[in-house]
Design a protein around this motif. Structure first.
Motif, short mmCIF file in Angstrom:
data_model
loop_
_atom_site.label_atom_id
_atom_site.label_comp_id
_atom_site.label_asym_id
_atom_site.label_seq_id
_atom_site.Cartn_x
_atom_site.Cartn_y
_atom_site.Cartn_z
N UNK A 270 58.75 50.16 -0.23
CA UNK A 270 59.06 51.14 -0.68
C UNK A 270 57.87 52.12 -0.77
N UNK A 271 56.61 51.67 -0.72
CA UNK A 271 55.28 52.22 -0.68
C UNK A 271 55.24 52.74 0.77
N UNK A 272 55.60 52.31 1.59
CA UNK A 272 55.47 52.77 3.30
C UNK A 272 56.54 53.85 3.44
N UNK A 273 57.80 53.80 2.61
CA UNK A 273 58.76 54.83 2.71
C UNK A 273 58.33 56.13 2.01
N UNK A 274 57.63 55.95 0.98
CA UNK A 274 56.90 57.01 0.19
C UNK A 274 55.91 57.69 1.18
N UNK B 156 63.96 63.21 9.20
CA UNK B 156 62.85 63.27 9.92
C UNK B 156 61.74 62.28 9.52
N UNK B 157 61.93 61.31 8.43
CA UNK B 157 61.23 60.61 7.82
C UNK B 157 61.15 59.10 8.69
N UNK C 77 61.49 59.84 -1.18
CA UNK C 77 61.63 60.26 -2.49
C UNK C 77 61.83 59.01 -3.24
N UNK C 78 61.80 58.88 -4.54
CA UNK C 78 62.20 57.82 -5.57
C UNK C 78 63.55 57.34 -5.45
N UNK C 79 64.60 58.40 -5.00
CA UNK C 79 65.82 57.97 -4.77
C UNK C 79 66.15 56.92 -3.66
N UNK C 80 65.19 56.80 -2.69
CA UNK C 80 65.17 55.87 -1.73
C UNK C 80 65.04 54.54 -2.48
N UNK D 66 68.15 53.86 4.44
CA UNK D 66 67.99 54.54 3.05
C UNK D 66 67.08 55.77 3.44
N UNK D 67 66.27 55.61 4.09
CA UNK D 67 65.05 56.57 4.47
C UNK D 67 65.86 57.62 5.39
#
Length: 198
Positions: free
Chosen positions: A118-122, A91-92, A127-130, A84-85
């Protein structure tokens, strides 16, 4: 994922496929303790080589240890989140992978919950879409139906590495993987093998 067909079994980072850069195929499971060790020893080197387009990285997200989490699906959830990321912004991807391993849950635990993932993804820049992608388990069918069967026949657990199609096993020696990759080229698989022995 974008650019990934039903036959493609990895997400790609770093140098373009036809650039002549050596190709590192890397199979990882986010609950695998040895994968955590791999990241501690080699993660910074791999991240730098990807950022500098010195290698083409084929990253194969695995879910071998689902049964080793009390939720029964941590590896699947983490692998799906990784894709998803990547789908949103490649790049993330590496920063997110690094955060998951830096906060790796112990084998036999529930694993991180979706809020934590999700906190680590942020933190990595997603973004919230993830979160919607994670909650929908968008890429879980790809991981289970495409990646898993292929990796079961073309890998050997996790972490599993190939350089230009040749298995590389000396990943626990600091610097050995970097040396092997920088000594290889896409057209010279033997060079990777030889360098790995040094």
């Amino acid at each position: 994922p974008a650019g990934v067909t039903a036959e493609q079994t990895y997400i790609q980072l770093g140098a373009p496929e036809d650039s002549g850069a050596p190709v590192l195929e890397l199979h990882l499971d986010f609950m695998c303790p040895y994968c955590g060790q791999f990241e501690q020893i080699n993660g910074a080197d791999v991240a730098e080589m990807v950022a500098n387009d010195e290698i083409t990285l084929h990253l194969v997200p695995r879910r071998l240890l689902d049964a080793q989490s009390t939720t029964g699906d941590y590896s699947s959830r983490a692998a799906n989140a990784l894709v998803c990321v990547y789908e949103e912004d490649e790049d993330t991807t590496i920063p997110f992978l690094q955060l998951l391993f830096a906060n790796q849950p112990s084998e036999g635990s529930a694993g991180l919950d979706n809020d934590q993932i999700f906190a680590y993804a942020q933190e990595a820049g997603a973004s919230d879409a993830v979160r919607d992608c994670m909650d929908s388990r968008t890429y879980q069918p790809w991981i289970r139906q495409v990646v898993d069967p292929w990796a079961a026949e073309n890998g050997n657990g996790t972490p599993y590495l190939e350089i230009n199609g040749e298995q590389f096993q000396d990943w626990a020696t600091a610097g050995a993987l970097r040396e092997a990759l920088l000594g290889a080229s896409a057209s010279d698989a033997g060079g990777a093998s030889d360098a790995g022995q040094g």
